[in-house]
Design a protein around this motif. Sequence first.
Motif, mmCIF file in Angstrom:
data_model
loop_
_atom_site.group_PDB
_atom_site.id
_atom_site.type_symbol
_atom_site.label_atom_id
_atom_site.label_comp_id
_atom_site.label_asym_id
_atom_site.label_seq_id
_atom_site.Cartn_x
_atom_site.Cartn_y
_atom_site.Cartn_z
ATOM 1 N N UNK A 83 0.841 -1.197 0.000
ATOM 2 C CA UNK A 83 0.000 0.000 0.000
ATOM 3 C C UNK A 83 0.879 1.252 0.000
ATOM 4 N N UNK A 84 0.596 2.157 -0.897
ATOM 5 C CA UNK A 84 1.343 3.408 -0.976
ATOM 6 C C UNK A 84 2.541 3.362 -1.902
ATOM 7 N N UNK A 85 2.961 2.165 -2.357
ATOM 8 C CA UNK A 85 4.093 2.072 -3.267
ATOM 9 C C UNK A 85 3.677 2.483 -4.670
ATOM 10 N N UNK A 86 4.540 3.232 -5.320
ATOM 11 C CA UNK A 86 4.248 3.687 -6.690
ATOM 12 C C UNK A 86 5.424 3.383 -7.599
ATOM 13 N N UNK A 87 6.202 2.337 -7.285
ATOM 14 C CA UNK A 87 7.339 2.012 -8.127
ATOM 15 C C UNK A 87 6.873 1.262 -9.369
ATOM 16 N N UNK A 88 7.824 0.893 -10.189
ATOM 17 C CA UNK A 88 7.487 0.274 -11.472
ATOM 18 C C UNK A 88 6.827 -1.083 -11.291
ATOM 19 N N UNK A 89 7.272 -1.845 -10.285
ATOM 20 C CA UNK A 89 6.700 -3.181 -10.100
ATOM 21 C C UNK A 89 5.221 -3.120 -9.768
ATOM 22 N N UNK A 110 4.578 -14.289 -7.165
ATOM 23 C CA UNK A 110 4.698 -15.583 -7.797
ATOM 24 C C UNK A 110 5.582 -15.534 -9.026
ATOM 25 N N UNK A 111 5.734 -16.707 -9.664
ATOM 26 C CA UNK A 111 6.635 -16.806 -10.819
ATOM 27 C C UNK A 111 6.118 -16.002 -11.999
ATOM 28 N N UNK A 112 4.806 -16.031 -12.207
ATOM 29 C CA UNK A 112 4.238 -15.282 -13.329
ATOM 30 C C UNK A 112 4.502 -13.795 -13.225
ATOM 31 N N UNK A 113 4.312 -13.230 -12.025
ATOM 32 C CA UNK A 113 4.566 -11.803 -11.833
ATOM 33 C C UNK A 113 6.040 -11.484 -12.018
ATOM 34 N N UNK A 114 6.920 -12.372 -11.503
ATOM 35 C CA UNK A 114 8.355 -12.136 -11.652
ATOM 36 C C UNK A 114 8.767 -12.188 -13.110
ATOM 37 N N UNK A 132 10.414 -9.405 -18.056
ATOM 38 C CA UNK A 132 10.186 -9.094 -19.467
ATOM 39 C C UNK A 132 10.146 -7.585 -19.697
ATOM 40 N N UNK A 133 9.454 -6.863 -18.814
ATOM 41 C CA UNK A 133 9.370 -5.405 -18.968
ATOM 42 C C UNK A 133 10.740 -4.768 -18.794
ATOM 43 N N UNK A 134 11.504 -5.225 -17.805
ATOM 44 C CA UNK A 134 12.837 -4.654 -17.594
ATOM 45 C C UNK A 134 13.744 -4.915 -18.785
ATOM 46 N N UNK A 135 13.674 -6.112 -19.322
ATOM 47 C CA UNK A 135 14.507 -6.434 -20.494
ATOM 48 C C UNK A 135 14.109 -5.595 -21.697
ATOM 49 N N UNK A 136 12.814 -5.411 -21.883
ATOM 50 C CA UNK A 136 12.341 -4.603 -23.016
ATOM 51 C C UNK A 136 12.799 -3.151 -22.884
ATOM 52 N N UNK A 137 12.699 -2.618 -21.682
ATOM 53 C CA UNK A 137 13.143 -1.238 -21.498
ATOM 54 C C UNK A 137 14.638 -1.092 -21.721
#
Length: 487
Positions: free
Chosen positions: A50-56, A65-69, A74-79
Motif C-alpha cells: 500500500x502506498x508504493x508507486x514504483x514500477x513493479x 509468484x513466478x508469473x509476476x516475476x 520481461x518489462x525490464x529487459x524490453x526497457x
Amino acid sequence: MSERPRGTDRAARPVPGSTVDGSRAGRTRPRVGSRGTDQRFDSAFSTGTQGLTNARTRIVGDRTGIGADLLVLLVRTTRGARRSVRRAFTSASSVVTPFGWSMLVAAPVGLLVGYLLGWTELVVVGFAAIVLLLVAGLALVGRNTVRITLEIPHERVAVGAPAAGTVRVRNASARRILGVSVEVPVGPGLAEIGLPSLRSGDEVAESFDLPTTRRGVVAVGPVSTVRGDPVGLARREIEWTGVTEVFVHPRTIGIPSTSTGLIRDLEGNPTRDLSPSDISFHALREYQPGDERRNIHWKSTAKTGTYMVRQFEESRRSHLVIALSLAAGDFANDDEFELAVSVAGSLGARAIRDAREVSVVVGETTPEFAKRKNLEIRSLSTLTRNRLLDELAVVTSAESALAITDVARVAGDQVVGISVAFLVVGSTTTVTEMRAAALQFPLGVEVVAIVCDPETVPGMRRIADLTVLTIGFLEDLQKSLARTASA
C-alpha cells in the motif's frame, strides 16, 4: 509450615497464551534475515504494497509468484533493449547521412523484391547499395592523429574592419597522413578548408575571413575534422576546439575631449544648491551642531561673539547621461539606428577616456501580452571602453521598446546628479517629443538632442532650453559639438 522463597509463584505461574515452558503460543517471533519468515510476516498485513508507486506495483500490483516475476523481468529487459537501441540509433545518426539511410533501406528491399519478382535491375541496385555501404564503412576506419588549434588575433573589431582567423594543423603521428578536411562554423555560415597531406611533424596554417559587415557577435568554432566517403553516405566529425566569440563593435569616431567645449563650460560653475564644503563662497551663518570646525570664520566669530561658519555654493559636477532610443518608431530605417548607436558609442568612449562619470541608458521592451507599458531602463556597462562597445554591439531596435520621452523620464528619476543629457534619436522623432523628453530632467540639466538623419543637411538649432543637433554622417558629430560649445 515452610516459607516459600519470594518470586517462586510468579515464576511458576504460566503466562496467558503461552505453553508450560513459557514460550508464546500461536506467536512466533520472526528471525531477522529469514526470507520465509519475512514473507509470512508481510502476508499477515494487507498493507504490504500500500502506498508504493514504483514500477513493479504499476505492472503487477499486489500479485506475487513466478508469473509476476517473469512479467517484471520481461518489462525490464524490453526497457533496457529500447534504451540500447535508442543510444545506437543516436550514435548512428551522427555518422550516417540521410542518403546513407536511404541506401540502408535500398539494399535489403532491392535484393528481396528483386529475387521475389525476378527483376534483375533491383538485384543490381541492392548489391550496388551494399558495395557503397562497405566503401563508406572503410572510409570511417582509422584515427585522426592531428593536432588542431584555432587562433583569433583580435576578438574585438569595428564594423567594416577586416578580420580573419587561422586554423593550425600539425601531424603528431610518426607517419604521413592523408589530406584532412576541416570545417569551421563562422556565425550562420561555414568555412570549409581542405588541407594537404602532411609528413610527420609538419604543420600547416590556413586563414579564413570573418564577417564584419554588420554589428553584432560572431561565434567562431568549434573547429572539426570530417572524414567520409566520396559519395556522402557517412561522415564522422571530431571537434578540436571550443567556440570563440568575436565582438563586432559599432564604428566610433574620436571627438574632442569632454574637458573642453560644452562640458568645460558647465563643470566647476556654481549652482543654486548650498553646500557646507565646496569652492564657491556664498555667505556666513551661525554655527550649528554637526558643522565642521575647519569652516569656522574666526574673525567674524571674534566680532559677533558667536561662532560663524562659511557656507558655499555647490559646484557642478559633470555627470553625463547618454540616452539611446531603441524604439523602432524613432527611426526611419536601419541606417539611422546604426548611426545612432555609433554616436552613443563615440560619446561614451570619449567620456570614459576622460575619466568622467557617465551613464549610457537604453529603454527596455514591453512583453507582447503585457497589460501595461514596461517603464524600465537598462544601464550599459561603462567600466571600460570595450565593455561599453561590447554591449552596444548587441543592442537592437524593437517596436515595443520605450520611446525617448519615457527613457528620459525614467533616467531623470533614477540617475542622480545629471549635468548634461544627450538624447540620441532618429529623423522620425518630432520636436515636440524631444522637448517633452528634455522637460523630464531636473532644472539646470543641459539637454542636447542628436538627430541622426543621413538624408538631411547637418545643422544646429536652439529651442528653449533644448539644443538640437542634426547629423548626416558620424564625422559631423565633431563639428556639431564644437559649434555647440562656441554658441
